[in-house]
Design a protein around this motif. Sequence first.
Motif, PDB file in Angstrom:
ATOM      1  N   LYS A 168       0.839  -1.189   0.000  1.00 44.35           N
ATOM      2  CA  LYS A 168       0.000   0.000   0.000  1.00 44.35           C
ATOM      3  C   LYS A 168       0.877   1.243   0.000  1.00 44.35           C
ATOM      4  O   LYS A 168       1.897   1.296   0.669  1.00 44.35           O
ATOM      5  CB  LYS A 168      -0.921   0.016   1.219  1.00 44.35           C
ATOM      6  CG  LYS A 168      -1.978  -1.077   1.205  1.00 44.35           C
ATOM      7  CD  LYS A 168      -2.900  -0.953   2.402  1.00 44.35           C
ATOM      8  CE  LYS A 168      -3.978  -2.023   2.372  1.00 44.35           C
ATOM      9  NZ  LYS A 168      -4.887  -1.905   3.535  1.00 44.35           N
ATOM     10  N   MET A 169       0.411   2.246  -0.737  1.00 46.28           N
ATOM     11  CA  MET A 169       1.161   3.496  -0.813  1.00 46.28           C
ATOM     12  C   MET A 169       0.967   4.295   0.470  1.00 46.28           C
ATOM     13  O   MET A 169      -0.152   4.436   0.968  1.00 46.28           O
ATOM     14  CB  MET A 169       0.692   4.327  -2.012  1.00 46.28           C
ATOM     15  CG  MET A 169       1.533   5.555  -2.282  1.00 46.28           C
ATOM     16  SD  MET A 169       1.034   6.366  -3.809  1.00 46.28           S
ATOM     17  CE  MET A 169       2.250   7.683  -3.886  1.00 46.28           C
ATOM     18  N   SER A 170       2.035   4.812   1.021  1.00 50.58           N
ATOM     19  CA  SER A 170       1.939   5.618   2.229  1.00 50.58           C
ATOM     20  C   SER A 170       1.302   6.968   1.923  1.00 50.58           C
ATOM     21  O   SER A 170       1.243   7.400   0.774  1.00 50.58           O
ATOM     22  CB  SER A 170       3.337   5.837   2.815  1.00 50.58           C
ATOM     23  OG  SER A 170       4.162   6.514   1.883  1.00 50.58           O
ATOM     24  N   THR A 171       0.796   7.625   2.964  1.00 50.78           N
ATOM     25  CA  THR A 171       0.162   8.922   2.803  1.00 50.78           C
ATOM     26  C   THR A 171       1.170   9.941   2.266  1.00 50.78           C
ATOM     27  O   THR A 171       2.292  10.024   2.746  1.00 50.78           O
ATOM     28  CB  THR A 171      -0.384   9.432   4.149  1.00 50.78           C
ATOM     29  OG1 THR A 171      -1.307   8.472   4.655  1.00 50.78           O
ATOM     30  CG2 THR A 171      -1.072  10.772   3.974  1.00 50.78           C
ATOM     31  N   VAL A 172       0.737  10.679   1.253  1.00 50.22           N
ATOM     32  CA  VAL A 172       1.611  11.666   0.625  1.00 50.22           C
ATOM     33  C   VAL A 172       1.249  13.048   1.125  1.00 50.22           C
ATOM     34  O   VAL A 172       0.092  13.461   1.055  1.00 50.22           O
ATOM     35  CB  VAL A 172       1.499  11.614  -0.912  1.00 50.22           C
ATOM     36  CG1 VAL A 172       2.372  12.686  -1.542  1.00 50.22           C
ATOM     37  CG2 VAL A 172       1.890  10.237  -1.420  1.00 50.22           C
ATOM     38  N   SER A 173       2.207  13.766   1.633  1.00 50.69           N
ATOM     39  CA  SER A 173       1.973  15.126   2.113  1.00 50.69           C
ATOM     40  C   SER A 173       2.075  16.101   0.953  1.00 50.69           C
ATOM     41  O   SER A 173       2.947  15.975   0.089  1.00 50.69           O
ATOM     42  CB  SER A 173       3.014  15.496   3.183  1.00 50.69           C
ATOM     43  OG  SER A 173       2.919  14.626   4.288  1.00 50.69           O
ATOM     44  N   LYS A 174       1.173  17.093   0.943  1.00 45.31           N
ATOM     45  CA  LYS A 174       1.217  18.090  -0.124  1.00 45.31           C
ATOM     46  C   LYS A 174       2.363  19.066   0.118  1.00 45.31           C
ATOM     47  O   LYS A 174       2.857  19.216   1.238  1.00 45.31           O
ATOM     48  CB  LYS A 174      -0.107  18.847  -0.196  1.00 45.31           C
ATOM     49  CG  LYS A 174      -0.464  19.641   1.050  1.00 45.31           C
ATOM     50  CD  LYS A 174      -1.848  20.235   0.915  1.00 45.31           C
ATOM     51  CE  LYS A 174      -2.263  20.971   2.193  1.00 45.31           C
ATOM     52  NZ  LYS A 174      -3.647  21.470   2.123  1.00 45.31           N
ATOM     53  N   ALA A 175       2.768  19.722  -0.931  1.00 44.77           N
ATOM     54  CA  ALA A 175       3.843  20.705  -0.824  1.00 44.77           C
ATOM     55  C   ALA A 175       3.406  21.859   0.073  1.00 44.77           C
ATOM     56  O   ALA A 175       2.236  22.248   0.081  1.00 44.77           O
ATOM     57  CB  ALA A 175       4.205  21.228  -2.217  1.00 44.77           C
ATOM     58  N   ARG A 176       4.343  22.416   0.802  1.00 53.34           N
ATOM     59  CA  ARG A 176       4.020  23.502   1.734  1.00 53.34           C
ATOM     60  C   ARG A 176       3.419  24.715   1.025  1.00 53.34           C
ATOM     61  O   ARG A 176       2.629  25.443   1.616  1.00 53.34           O
ATOM     62  CB  ARG A 176       5.274  23.919   2.504  1.00 53.34           C
ATOM     63  CG  ARG A 176       5.715  22.923   3.566  1.00 53.34           C
ATOM     64  CD  ARG A 176       6.759  23.528   4.482  1.00 53.34           C
ATOM     65  NE  ARG A 176       7.945  23.959   3.752  1.00 53.34           N
ATOM     66  CZ  ARG A 176       8.987  23.168   3.486  1.00 53.34           C
ATOM     67  NH1 ARG A 176       8.970  21.897   3.890  1.00 53.34           N
ATOM     68  NH2 ARG A 176      10.038  23.621   2.835  1.00 53.34           N
ATOM     69  N   ARG A 177       3.781  24.921  -0.226  1.00 54.98           N
ATOM     70  CA  ARG A 177       3.259  26.088  -0.937  1.00 54.98           C
ATOM     71  C   ARG A 177       1.758  26.014  -1.199  1.00 54.98           C
ATOM     72  O   ARG A 177       1.142  26.996  -1.593  1.00 54.98           O
ATOM     73  CB  ARG A 177       4.001  26.287  -2.254  1.00 54.98           C
ATOM     74  CG  ARG A 177       3.866  25.146  -3.244  1.00 54.98           C
ATOM     75  CD  ARG A 177       4.638  25.441  -4.527  1.00 54.98           C
ATOM     76  NE  ARG A 177       4.697  24.279  -5.408  1.00 54.98           N
ATOM     77  CZ  ARG A 177       5.630  23.346  -5.340  1.00 54.98           C
ATOM     78  NH1 ARG A 177       6.588  23.453  -4.427  1.00 54.98           N
ATOM     79  NH2 ARG A 177       5.631  22.314  -6.146  1.00 54.98           N
ATOM     80  N   LEU A 178       1.154  24.837  -0.966  1.00 58.71           N
ATOM     81  CA  LEU A 178      -0.291  24.687  -1.149  1.00 58.71           C
ATOM     82  C   LEU A 178      -1.074  24.913   0.137  1.00 58.71           C
ATOM     83  O   LEU A 178      -2.315  24.907   0.109  1.00 58.71           O
ATOM     84  CB  LEU A 178      -0.609  23.293  -1.699  1.00 58.71           C
ATOM     85  CG  LEU A 178      -0.007  22.933  -3.057  1.00 58.71           C
ATOM     86  CD1 LEU A 178      -0.495  21.570  -3.506  1.00 58.71           C
ATOM     87  CD2 LEU A 178      -0.335  23.986  -4.103  1.00 58.71           C
ATOM     88  N   GLU A 179      -0.382  25.120   1.237  1.00 60.14           N
ATOM     89  CA  GLU A 179      -1.068  25.325   2.505  1.00 60.14           C
ATOM     90  C   GLU A 179      -1.923  26.583   2.455  1.00 60.14           C
ATOM     91  O   GLU A 179      -1.438  27.667   2.147  1.00 60.14           O
ATOM     92  CB  GLU A 179      -0.051  25.443   3.649  1.00 60.14           C
ATOM     93  CG  GLU A 179       0.688  24.164   3.982  1.00 60.14           C
ATOM     94  CD  GLU A 179      -0.223  23.087   4.557  1.00 60.14           C
ATOM     95  OE1 GLU A 179      -1.274  23.450   5.112  1.00 60.14           O
ATOM     96  OE2 GLU A 179       0.127  21.900   4.440  1.00 60.14           O
ATOM     97  N   GLY A 180      -3.217  26.405   2.740  1.00 59.93           N
ATOM     98  CA  GLY A 180      -4.117  27.540   2.813  1.00 59.93           C
ATOM     99  C   GLY A 180      -4.609  28.074   1.485  1.00 59.93           C
ATOM    100  O   GLY A 180      -5.354  29.059   1.454  1.00 59.93           O
ATOM    101  N   VAL A 181      -4.230  27.448   0.381  1.00 63.33           N
ATOM    102  CA  VAL A 181      -4.677  27.948  -0.926  1.00 63.33           C
ATOM    103  C   VAL A 181      -5.410  26.870  -1.728  1.00 63.33           C
ATOM    104  O   VAL A 181      -5.619  27.015  -2.931  1.00 63.33           O
ATOM    105  CB  VAL A 181      -3.483  28.485  -1.754  1.00 63.33           C
ATOM    106  CG1 VAL A 181      -2.786  29.620  -1.025  1.00 63.33           C
ATOM    107  CG2 VAL A 181      -2.488  27.371  -2.086  1.00 63.33           C
TER     108      VAL A 181
END
Length: 430
Positions: free
Chosen positions: A30-43
């Motif tokens: 199973k693929m582990s959880t992928v965190s989004k790039a910090r530049r996408l926080e709040g947008v």
Amino acid sequence: MLGRSGLSLTRGLLRRNNPLGFCSCYSKAKMSTVSKARRLEGVDKNIWVEFVKLAATYKTVNLGQGFPNFPPPDFVREAFVKTVSEKDTLMYQYTQAFGHPPLVTILAKFFGKLLGRELNPLDNVLVTVGAYEALFLCFQALVDDGDEVIIIEPYFDCYEPMTKMASGTPVFIPLRPKAAEDRKLMSSGDWQLDPEELEAKFTKRTKAIVLNSPNNPLGKVFSRKELELIARLCVKHNVLCFSDEVYEWLVYDGNEHVRIASLPGMWERTLTIGSAGKTFSATGLKVGWTLGPNELLTHLRTVHQNSVYHCATAAQEAVARAFQTEFERMGKPESYLVQLPKELQQKRDRLVNCLSAVGMKPVVPEGTYFLMVDLSDFSKLGSEVWPSGLLVVMGSFAHSEQEEGVTSTDDKWYLKDCLFCHRPAPLHSS
């Protein structure tokens, strides 16, 4: 060394373990959880995406997104039909990455005349996928970590997230209302920048200011005097100007659209953004452009070539033909760009009268096809006053940041409950 027999043996074992030819151990992984790039926080949220979804779900009249409900002019539609109907199959293939040659040529010719300077089609024009991409390129190419970008409130929603995605810091400056003189209704022109407050926003970290005239959503058309103030500060502090002028042709009541790039000292620091969709009432074409000095556009080209790379050839060709028609009619009564604001001004006046008749307080826009209404007197009446099947966007003039000296309730919440009335025509027809 593993020879051909070894490879055959390996393949045979894989088939025995899994009828599809893959080892069963891979199918269980199973693929582990992928965190989004910090530049996408709040947008990650977008109001227009949400409202289009709501309008489609509940079959409402959508007043929440800015696009016309009337067709583009015949010569624009004919240009598109001819483009895709002719035997020239190159219209279905790539064209030049930074702009279809016929389009950049006519844009340079058309806007060079308006700006009072000769534009080089290859150096001073960049064609983009709508004005939205043009804005994105400005921020990505020129705003860096820690740079401050001045944004005038109220503002089109993408300016703030685009600043943050480029690791910049948005700095907000509000338009403040002045009492209307001898008029029952307030005009968008009554909302003005405070010169001292604006100058205080310019610091050694300021990289750019975003100018939107005519303004979405207020409909304000910045006067020459106001633009001269902004220009003086940009020159003084060596600041860039991202000038979003997509509503440049929608100006009413004899007001003048002044292109800030035409003011002294501003051409070399200004990127002017335009839209064929807004110009020709055909937002689905998604053809935009940026005009400016080659020294700035070269950085936008770098982002463009490594992301979108190329815009639809047929759409660019159709827009080129449409601009050629308008160039020949420039300033004449038969020009679509002369006729359109006259038609929309009549619709604006009709809508203003209707809203005023039921006790609302519209802010009469000097430009664009947006209209804001003070609903503070209606906020206590509840949802029963609203017709079913009508989708609106509720807005606020509250400042985006807490500031010392900006605590007056009357000032801060003057239009706490607002109605963004997009596309006046549907209200008349409905």
